[in-house]
Scaffold this motif. Sequence first.
Motif, PDB file in Angstrom:
ATOM      1  N   VAL A  80       0.835  -1.200   0.000  1.00 39.99           N
ATOM      2  CA  VAL A  80       0.000   0.000   0.000  1.00 39.99           C
ATOM      3  C   VAL A  80       0.868   1.248   0.000  1.00 39.99           C
ATOM      4  O   VAL A  80       0.584   2.224  -0.709  1.00 39.99           O
ATOM      5  CB  VAL A  80      -0.951  -0.020   1.214  1.00 39.99           C
ATOM      6  CG1 VAL A  80      -1.662   1.319   1.354  1.00 39.99           C
ATOM      7  CG2 VAL A  80      -1.973  -1.142   1.063  1.00 39.99           C
ATOM      8  N   GLN A  81       1.948   1.242   0.776  1.00 39.21           N
ATOM      9  CA  GLN A  81       2.820   2.419   0.822  1.00 39.21           C
ATOM     10  C   GLN A  81       3.425   2.704  -0.538  1.00 39.21           C
ATOM     11  O   GLN A  81       3.479   3.864  -0.972  1.00 39.21           O
ATOM     12  CB  GLN A  81       3.923   2.213   1.865  1.00 39.21           C
ATOM     13  CG  GLN A  81       4.898   3.392   1.965  1.00 39.21           C
ATOM     14  CD  GLN A  81       5.829   3.287   3.149  1.00 39.21           C
ATOM     15  OE1 GLN A  81       5.398   3.290   4.295  1.00 39.21           O
ATOM     16  NE2 GLN A  81       7.125   3.189   2.883  1.00 39.21           N
ATOM     17  N   ARG A  99       2.052  -2.650  10.418  1.00 37.57           N
ATOM     18  CA  ARG A  99       0.798  -2.333   9.729  1.00 37.57           C
ATOM     19  C   ARG A  99       0.987  -1.217   8.703  1.00 37.57           C
ATOM     20  O   ARG A  99       1.919  -0.417   8.776  1.00 37.57           O
ATOM     21  CB  ARG A  99      -0.242  -1.871  10.744  1.00 37.57           C
ATOM     22  CG  ARG A  99       0.158  -0.605  11.503  1.00 37.57           C
ATOM     23  CD  ARG A  99      -0.884  -0.183  12.521  1.00 37.57           C
ATOM     24  NE  ARG A  99      -0.494   1.000  13.273  1.00 37.57           N
ATOM     25  CZ  ARG A  99       0.056   0.974  14.464  1.00 37.57           C
ATOM     26  NH1 ARG A  99       0.310  -0.186  15.051  1.00 37.57           N
ATOM     27  NH2 ARG A  99       0.381   2.094  15.093  1.00 37.57           N
ATOM     28  N   ASP A 100       0.048  -1.163   7.755  1.00 36.75           N
ATOM     29  CA  ASP A 100      -0.069  -0.016   6.864  1.00 36.75           C
ATOM     30  C   ASP A 100      -0.612   1.155   7.666  1.00 36.75           C
ATOM     31  O   ASP A 100      -1.627   1.041   8.348  1.00 36.75           O
ATOM     32  CB  ASP A 100      -1.050  -0.321   5.721  1.00 36.75           C
ATOM     33  CG  ASP A 100      -0.566  -1.433   4.814  1.00 36.75           C
ATOM     34  OD1 ASP A 100       0.609  -1.401   4.428  1.00 36.75           O
ATOM     35  OD2 ASP A 100      -1.365  -2.333   4.497  1.00 36.75           O
ATOM     36  N   GLN A 101       0.057   2.297   7.587  1.00 43.68           N
ATOM     37  CA  GLN A 101      -0.441   3.487   8.273  1.00 43.68           C
ATOM     38  C   GLN A 101       0.056   4.728   7.555  1.00 43.68           C
ATOM     39  O   GLN A 101       1.248   4.852   7.266  1.00 43.68           O
ATOM     40  CB  GLN A 101       0.005   3.510   9.739  1.00 43.68           C
ATOM     41  CG  GLN A 101      -0.609   4.663  10.525  1.00 43.68           C
ATOM     42  CD  GLN A 101      -0.271   4.611  12.010  1.00 43.68           C
ATOM     43  OE1 GLN A 101       0.075   3.557  12.546  1.00 43.68           O
ATOM     44  NE2 GLN A 101      -0.361   5.743  12.686  1.00 43.68           N
ATOM     45  N   GLY A 122      -8.105  -3.645  10.585  1.00 44.08           N
ATOM     46  CA  GLY A 122      -7.106  -4.489  11.238  1.00 44.08           C
ATOM     47  C   GLY A 122      -5.716  -3.911  11.042  1.00 44.08           C
ATOM     48  O   GLY A 122      -5.394  -3.332   9.998  1.00 44.08           O
ATOM     49  N   LEU A 123      -4.861  -4.092  12.039  1.00 46.86           N
ATOM     50  CA  LEU A 123      -3.541  -3.455  12.022  1.00 46.86           C
ATOM     51  C   LEU A 123      -2.519  -4.401  11.390  1.00 46.86           C
ATOM     52  O   LEU A 123      -1.711  -5.038  12.076  1.00 46.86           O
ATOM     53  CB  LEU A 123      -3.137  -3.067  13.444  1.00 46.86           C
ATOM     54  CG  LEU A 123      -4.148  -2.158  14.162  1.00 46.86           C
ATOM     55  CD1 LEU A 123      -3.686  -1.869  15.587  1.00 46.86           C
ATOM     56  CD2 LEU A 123      -4.347  -0.859  13.397  1.00 46.86           C
ATOM     57  N   TYR A 124      -2.526  -4.485  10.050  1.00 48.48           N
ATOM     58  CA  TYR A 124      -1.636  -5.407   9.354  1.00 48.48           C
ATOM     59  C   TYR A 124      -1.200  -4.804   8.022  1.00 48.48           C
ATOM     60  O   TYR A 124      -1.747  -3.798   7.548  1.00 48.48           O
ATOM     61  CB  TYR A 124      -2.320  -6.752   9.131  1.00 48.48           C
ATOM     62  CG  TYR A 124      -3.486  -6.733   8.158  1.00 48.48           C
ATOM     63  CD1 TYR A 124      -3.324  -7.152   6.847  1.00 48.48           C
ATOM     64  CD2 TYR A 124      -4.748  -6.302   8.555  1.00 48.48           C
ATOM     65  CE1 TYR A 124      -4.389  -7.146   5.950  1.00 48.48           C
ATOM     66  CE2 TYR A 124      -5.820  -6.294   7.667  1.00 48.48           C
ATOM     67  CZ  TYR A 124      -5.632  -6.720   6.370  1.00 48.48           C
ATOM     68  OH  TYR A 124      -6.688  -6.691   5.486  1.00 48.48           O
ATOM     69  N   VAL A 244      10.264  -9.473  10.517  1.00 48.29           N
ATOM     70  CA  VAL A 244      10.901  -8.933  11.719  1.00 48.29           C
ATOM     71  C   VAL A 244      10.268  -7.589  12.028  1.00 48.29           C
ATOM     72  O   VAL A 244      10.119  -6.736  11.145  1.00 48.29           O
ATOM     73  CB  VAL A 244      12.424  -8.795  11.525  1.00 48.29           C
ATOM     74  CG1 VAL A 244      13.038  -7.927  12.625  1.00 48.29           C
ATOM     75  CG2 VAL A 244      13.080 -10.163  11.530  1.00 48.29           C
ATOM     76  N   ASN A 245       9.879  -7.408  13.276  1.00 47.07           N
ATOM     77  CA  ASN A 245       9.306  -6.133  13.694  1.00 47.07           C
ATOM     78  C   ASN A 245      10.423  -5.103  13.831  1.00 47.07           C
ATOM     79  O   ASN A 245      11.372  -5.313  14.585  1.00 47.07           O
ATOM     80  CB  ASN A 245       8.574  -6.310  15.024  1.00 47.07           C
ATOM     81  CG  ASN A 245       7.812  -5.071  15.416  1.00 47.07           C
ATOM     82  OD1 ASN A 245       8.216  -4.346  16.305  1.00 47.07           O
ATOM     83  ND2 ASN A 245       6.711  -4.818  14.749  1.00 47.07           N
TER      84      ASN A 245
END
Length: 692
Positions: A80-81, A99-101, A122-124, A244-245
Amino acid sequence: MSSFVIAAALAAAAGVSAPSAPAPDAEPQTDIVVTGLRDRDGYVPQDTALAKVPAPLRDVPQSIAVVTAEVLRDQRALSVQEALKNVPGVGFSSGDGQRDQVTIRGFSAIADQFVDGFRDDGLYFRDLSNVERIEVIKGPAAVLYGRGSSGGLINRVTRKPDGDVTSVTLSAGSYDNVRGEFDLGRLDTDSGVGVRVTGAHQESDSFRRQGILRRTAVAPSFVFGRGQDTSLLVQADYLVDRRVNDFGIPAVNGRPVNVDPSTYYGAANARDADAVRSEVLSQSVTFLHRFSDDVSFRNGFRHYRYQLRRRNTQPTAVNAAAGTVTLGHGGLDRDEDGWSNQSELTQVLRAGGMRHTLLYGVEIARQVKDARTIAARTVAVTSLLNPVNPVVDNTIFTALSASQLNKLDTTALYVQDMADFGHGLKALVGLRYDDYRQRTEQRLPGQTPLARTDRAWSPRAGLVFQPDAAQSYYASWSRSFQPSAEQFGLAANNTAIEPEKTTNREIGAKYTLLGGQLNVQAAGFILKRTGIKGTDPVTNLILPIGTQRTRGVELSAQLDLPSGTKAIAGYAHLDAKVVASATPTLVGKRATLTPMNQANLFVTQAIGPHFGIGAGANYVGDRWADPANTTILPAYVTADALAWTDIGAVRLQVNGYNLFDRRYIVSGHGTSPLLNMPGSPRTVMVTMRLGL
């Protein structure tokens, strides 16, 4: 007011030289509402379903950006970004690495993701293998979509059974990035029965040390009676994403630290200790019955299930004098289950030379969100410029700092009139009433349940003047509301707080030139959100930020010529800042992650029937990383390019990104100056697509 003057001047200048299109817009077919698809737009979109009824973009008195399937293909956008680089006025957040933000016109759009008109908050990270195009509506859209959407919303239009398609796509690129996709569909036009299945699998390392990505997506869909008076569309979508976060790099003395972009401020065993896994399964059923050419009924139902397991190590403090950074480790688990049902009746009335397209709608929705936060602990204090990553044992992190079960219930009624008065004068007016109830069960000892009910009206009114088929001028006003705990659980410090309110005043011009081969859009607006609250990332207390205002101008254009020249371009000037606050030090501070100036350009050129090249650039101005404006993310320019050749049914394509290997920060957190994400160095991707 200066923004309005600039927009009006640009619109007038374009209008002087605008040649008329050879024919007026054709009346769209009602069944577009069901499928969301039509023949591919190329680079130039012509219509939208964001008004809940099929309508030409030029008839909607609001700024709408569309990233078409062909743009996504040529840029080989996989997120999305990456797709939203083509939309002026959009800023990027790191989204906690999970997540996408984004921000739109200076306001966070964390909960403003939609798919085929259904809320998808949803936060993904979403996959684009089943996406036909992405639409971004600018400004409040609560009149049809409910709470949120201060700066706008993002709607993904999915692929559906609209014909026969067989394609397989393979890509390989830098950092061992390998991805495969398939898209298979069949439609019997006589019976209207069709099936389509899309899917993707991707495995990649990263320019960030320790970074990985493993994801799989599959989306089957079935249609019965397509193109007939009664039709039924059934869809499902499954995604599992493991990575990986990564919270990025910290800042010191008002700037992100000057380290190699690969520098990782996390665990030495990050692929285990700092892993984040998202799993999403959704199903939707859309029923359409056309009683006559003027009356139709649609009922759409969507259910989703979302699970998140996240463990993360991140910078929590910087000691500039000592040259050290403190690393903390914690985690978050989320389990969500939700559904939404939309029942809509569309009616066309003709009287007195006027045409009204009326929409009557009812939405009922419920979400249950279970969230458990694992208490964070310090795991290392290390060098700021040469961090030594600690080994972290996740099994010892079991204590919870928060455990909540949130239940969100929405009941809404809405009505809209898209009126054509004749003589080039049109209007779009609407009103929605929401009853939004939220209950939070606090499950740690000593905590009590919390509840709140908000009832709100969301109006919109817009007037359109079209002197000919090429020109369209509009003025609009709209309002939305944002509950105190729109996305997360209620807490003692926000339960009694009234919803924030956002109003948008906008004027603009839309031009359909060269017989529909060129679209130009200009908008000037004043967007104001009152009652804004913010959370201090250190104390977790609510800050009375107050009123934020964005004055802006946006310009965009899409070109698609028979000669093979195609282009998409945009520019946004956003003056977004806090204009009133109970905290005096915040007055005058600029909105986070929002550049004052931003521009994008992407151009492709076919060379004969089998070859083509393209290039593009993105400019993003300085942005503030935090509400106090203590840390700035410097401006940057990146350049991309592509080349392709068609050999029979095979398309070979090469994309290069960040060609000049610039160092830059692509996104920040938005509330903390310590979490800033470096942009990728120069990368290359080679793609082969077989289409039959």
